[in-house]
Design a protein around this motif. Sequence first.
Motif, PDB file in Angstrom:
ATOM      1  N   ARG A   1     -11.383 -50.423 -35.644  1.00 55.25           N
ATOM      2  CA  ARG A   1     -11.122 -49.325 -34.607  1.00 55.25           C
ATOM      3  C   ARG A   1      -9.779 -48.611 -35.284  1.00 55.25           C
ATOM      4  O   ARG A   1     -10.129 -47.194 -34.976  1.00 55.25           O
ATOM      5  CB  ARG A   1     -10.436 -50.096 -33.225  1.00 55.25           C
ATOM      6  CG  ARG A   1     -10.173 -49.214 -32.119  1.00 55.25           C
ATOM      7  CD  ARG A   1      -9.791 -49.897 -31.077  1.00 55.25           C
ATOM      8  NE  ARG A   1      -9.221 -49.131 -29.786  1.00 55.25           N
ATOM      9  CZ  ARG A   1      -7.855 -48.579 -30.002  1.00 55.25           C
ATOM     10  NH1 ARG A   1      -7.106 -49.037 -30.801  1.00 55.25           N
ATOM     11  NH2 ARG A   1      -7.568 -47.742 -28.798  1.00 55.25           N
TER      12      ARG A   1
ATOM     13  N   SER B   1     -10.420 -44.536 -35.990  1.00 50.74           N
ATOM     14  CA  SER B   1      -9.628 -43.560 -35.295  1.00 50.74           C
ATOM     15  C   SER B   1      -8.690 -42.755 -36.085  1.00 50.74           C
ATOM     16  O   SER B   1      -8.784 -41.589 -35.898  1.00 50.74           O
ATOM     17  CB  SER B   1      -8.632 -44.314 -34.266  1.00 50.74           C
ATOM     18  OG  SER B   1      -9.292 -44.956 -33.339  1.00 50.74           O
TER      19      SER B   1
ATOM     20  N   GLY C   1     -10.992 -40.337 -37.862  1.00 50.49           N
ATOM     21  CA  GLY C   1     -11.247 -39.043 -36.953  1.00 50.49           C
ATOM     22  C   GLY C   1     -10.142 -38.330 -36.807  1.00 50.49           C
ATOM     23  O   GLY C   1     -10.223 -37.017 -36.920  1.00 50.49           O
ATOM     24  N   GLN C   2      -8.953 -38.800 -36.604  1.00 52.21           N
ATOM     25  CA  GLN C   2      -7.761 -37.814 -36.738  1.00 52.21           C
ATOM     26  C   GLN C   2      -7.544 -37.187 -38.027  1.00 52.21           C
ATOM     27  O   GLN C   2      -7.211 -35.931 -37.900  1.00 52.21           O
ATOM     28  CB  GLN C   2      -6.341 -38.752 -36.568  1.00 52.21           C
ATOM     29  CG  GLN C   2      -6.555 -39.532 -35.007  1.00 52.21           C
ATOM     30  CD  GLN C   2      -6.345 -38.393 -34.050  1.00 52.21           C
ATOM     31  OE1 GLN C   2      -5.770 -37.484 -34.012  1.00 52.21           O
ATOM     32  NE2 GLN C   2      -7.354 -38.825 -32.895  1.00 52.21           N
TER      33      GLN C   2
ATOM     34  N   VAL D   1     -14.835 -48.062 -29.850  1.00 48.92           N
ATOM     35  CA  VAL D   1     -13.892 -46.848 -30.534  1.00 48.92           C
ATOM     36  C   VAL D   1     -14.366 -45.459 -30.462  1.00 48.92           C
ATOM     37  O   VAL D   1     -15.752 -45.382 -30.460  1.00 48.92           O
ATOM     38  CB  VAL D   1     -13.806 -47.310 -31.972  1.00 48.92           C
ATOM     39  CG1 VAL D   1     -15.036 -46.962 -32.555  1.00 48.92           C
ATOM     40  CG2 VAL D   1     -12.821 -46.306 -32.598  1.00 48.92           C
TER      41      VAL D   1
ATOM     42  N   VAL E   1     -14.783 -41.629 -31.814  1.00 47.09           N
ATOM     43  CA  VAL E   1     -14.699 -40.879 -33.122  1.00 47.09           C
ATOM     44  C   VAL E   1     -15.076 -39.557 -32.743  1.00 47.09           C
ATOM     45  O   VAL E   1     -15.680 -39.340 -31.835  1.00 47.09           O
ATOM     46  CB  VAL E   1     -15.676 -41.647 -34.271  1.00 47.09           C
ATOM     47  CG1 VAL E   1     -15.234 -42.930 -34.644  1.00 47.09           C
ATOM     48  CG2 VAL E   1     -17.149 -41.633 -33.786  1.00 47.09           C
TER      49      VAL E   1
ATOM     50  N   ARG F   1     -17.872 -40.235 -28.806  1.00 45.99           N
ATOM     51  CA  ARG F   1     -16.852 -39.504 -29.493  1.00 45.99           C
ATOM     52  C   ARG F   1     -15.643 -39.189 -28.728  1.00 45.99           C
ATOM     53  O   ARG F   1     -15.164 -37.907 -28.858  1.00 45.99           O
ATOM     54  CB  ARG F   1     -17.498 -38.349 -30.109  1.00 45.99           C
ATOM     55  CG  ARG F   1     -18.951 -38.609 -30.558  1.00 45.99           C
ATOM     56  CD  ARG F   1     -18.851 -39.602 -31.891  1.00 45.99           C
ATOM     57  NE  ARG F   1     -20.299 -39.373 -32.457  1.00 45.99           N
ATOM     58  CZ  ARG F   1     -20.702 -40.333 -33.303  1.00 45.99           C
ATOM     59  NH1 ARG F   1     -19.808 -40.935 -34.043  1.00 45.99           N
ATOM     60  NH2 ARG F   1     -21.922 -40.283 -33.818  1.00 45.99           N
TER      61      ARG F   1
ATOM     62  N   ALA G   1     -12.258 -39.628 -28.767  1.00 48.31           N
ATOM     63  CA  ALA G   1     -11.241 -39.248 -29.440  1.00 48.31           C
ATOM     64  C   ALA G   1     -11.216 -37.782 -29.721  1.00 48.31           C
ATOM     65  O   ALA G   1     -10.451 -37.102 -29.157  1.00 48.31           O
ATOM     66  CB  ALA G   1     -10.869 -40.054 -30.573  1.00 48.31           C
TER      67      ALA G   1
END
Lengths: 624, 292
Positions: free
Chosen positions: A165, A169, A172-173, A202, A204, A581, A583
């Motif tokens: 996770r 994460s 993605g950030q 999680v 993404v 998705r 986040a």
Amino acid sequence: MTFLSPLYLIGAAAAAIPIVLHFLHRQPEVRVKFAAVRLLRQAPVEDTRKRRIREWLLLALRVAALVLIAAAFARPFFPSAHASQAVGATIVALDTSLSMSAPAQFEKAKQLAKDAIRRAPAGDLVGLLTFADTAQATSPPSADRAVALAAIDGAAAGFGGTRYRAALSAAGQMALAAGAANPTIVVVTDLQASGWDAGERVGVPEGARVETVDVGAPAANLAITNAEARGNQIVASVRNAGPARDVRVSLTIDGKHAADAVQPIDAGETRDVAIASSKGTEAVVSVDDPAGIQGDNARYVVLDNASQPAVLVVTTNGDLRRDAFYVQQALSASAASAGFRVEGVAGSALGTMDAQQLGAAEAVLLMSTRGVDAKSRALLSEYLEKGGGLFVAASADVDGDVLSDLVGGAMSESAVAAPAGRTERHLAPIDPRHPVLQPFSADVATLGLATFRQIATLAAKACDTIASFTTGEPAMLDCPVGDGRALVFASDLDNHDNDLPLKATFVPLLLESIRYVGAGHRRGTSFVIGETPPGVAPRPGFATLTTGRVARRVAVNVNPAELDTQRVSPDDFQAAVARLRDAGKADAQLKSSDAEGRQRIWQYLLAAAIAVLVAESVVSMRTA
Amino acid sequence: MALDPAVVARLGTLELRARTIVEGFLSGLHRSPFKGFSVEFAEYRQYMPGDDLATIDWKVYARSDRHYVKKFEEETNLDCHVILDVSASMAYGSKGITKFAYAQALAASLGYLMNRQRDAIGLTAFDDRVVAALPASSRAGHLHAFLVTLEQLQIGKSTNVSKPLHRLASTLTKRGMVVLISDLLDDPGEVIRGLKHFQFRGMDVIVFHVLDQDEIVFPFERATRFEDLESGDEILAVPALARGDYLKAMRGLIDRYRRELGGAGIDYQLLSTNQPLELALLSYLSTRGRVL
């Protein structure tokens, strides 16, 4: 122009309705041969051409009104130029957890990571992050692939656990920060199943593609998954993830070899090996496994029981067997593994303690305020201010004024019976992610099994309600006080006002609560990597932990979960990656929402729609 | 019981229609319409078997010892002129009967009734000119001619009421009665002047203003293109918007006729095509009774 809620644009299809009706219901013109037309000339009459124009105008107005309303609901806005310039990106997430540290395993992983970098589409930005319990952006996305390749060369496996996770994460950030629209996230890992928490999902970024590169299962490995002192023995749990063999387990106490034990263990089996212990403070249990993972070959144990912190349970008489039977049983059963002692103290005796004595306690469980005088209150307040942990069971023996003093806010507390005609009142988490309730997230319903017959009403502005009763009253408040923390439970813990102590959730809930409030004042002697307190290095071994004026030795071991070699398939891995998705979507949504909020085009559209509808009404009256 | 004009209109010949209406009407009257009839002595002739004994003049028998019967000549009470509007506007009808058919039946009924009363009946039909004219007469067989002429009438062109009225008024010499049957959708001033011309000539005038119910209440709902039956002009109107002004204009027209004709001593009777014809006959008899 783009839309914040584009689905509402489907509503614009309703514009077809007046058009279809216009053509379907187009009736032939009514003609009447009439005698008194001469008299009609004095009445308002219509010009045919004008009427036809009016009909088309009416149709156009109706269509326009529907389209404008649909567009307004879709909340249009002009995105910034920056947002529209999206680039491609490939983010490689390299697993550096303990399970990857076997000889040759990590070298293989690095090679696969390099391949992923080289394979990235031309023009893509390339970035690297390494992850175990947490993720670190080793090489931010850039067009220079040599930087990422160099970062891979510099990466090393550690002692941490696997947390997919955190990796996804962070990836993605990184992609979002680089402005990548549809990034590819390549996870180079051994697909260890424990990397996914139970039920964990999680998010993404929207449009991101997640690939897994399987490094393969670790080679044959021997690991000590646990070690604890039991009387005069040290018992070590040894797992053999290789061929059957005779395993020699060595015990070292305070740096001196103390004893050995040999135990045959079959392939895939875990056996407890007991070794006679001698006096000392620091014990190391180890096995010899040069071909396997090195970080799990030894386990560290602090033997000095006297240094174990206490959980003070404050009751009316201090006799836990009589005043807090269930609490005593629950804490005593888990005290050894949890690393603390349980001590009962009468409310009236609390005032005889000094600040240092109370400060040595990991947490205070307040079950009664009978006999708690002003001095005791001041003592407890000071303890909390300096980082102590207080867990209050707000039973009939707990006074609301004392509570208000301790948590520093306006805390009212009064007993409330179950509502008339309704005897069922259960626990319901409000914030399942709260550390106390998080262990129950996989099966929240178990918390609701206990029935509460009588509760206390709680209210404090400075506190967060983390759980409530199904009847709406707060059940558990989390109150920060100075450097410490207090949890207030709106019922008792001794099977008087509820049957919680009889439920399976009682022990874990009590333990998690004690651990949570004691976290800032933690006195435990054993930590796993990933949960070490500040000042303790996240590597296996012994360390000195200083809290206040007290310094003590603590043991740090690898997380036993990381020693579980069970794997997931790439398909299962993908299934665990939430397709929602969240986040990225949430971030993009936030930016879009900001832009939309500033521009407020919907208001103009709605005003235009209203104006069009008014015009439609006027024209319609003249066309009837 | 009054007969529905639409039902009567479906009866075969105009004569049958007229007889059905009049006989039905008369049977319902308590007062005989034949009172006031007068006959003039014409001659004596010798009694022949089969003659009514009541007609024997017993005084002559006493003097001459022969049986003579009195021979009377029927005296015509009135010359009644029916003036019928056959202009195109009379072709309008909404409830199974046109104003023209209604006016035809009314004229026939009046003719039949007049004939029963031994009045001389004449007929003038007009649109913007006189299209048929039958001088007043009470001869035997004149009723048949009256009805045939009436039956053969066709819807004409545009209306010009005043012109035929003036023309007919100037030709009539004998005192009598004029019955105008028209929708009067013409210049009211001209119509009233024409009718006053008859009065000036000593005639009594009764006006039957025949309108369709739709013309009186204007029940249309949807936007409608109204085509003028006479001029062919078209007007597209939204009834909801036009109704008020139309009804006001129609009421104004009717009120003006009623007021000005009444003021001139001319009987005015508004008839809707859904009203029974007996109403018109009663109105006629009332006027006639006043004249005699």
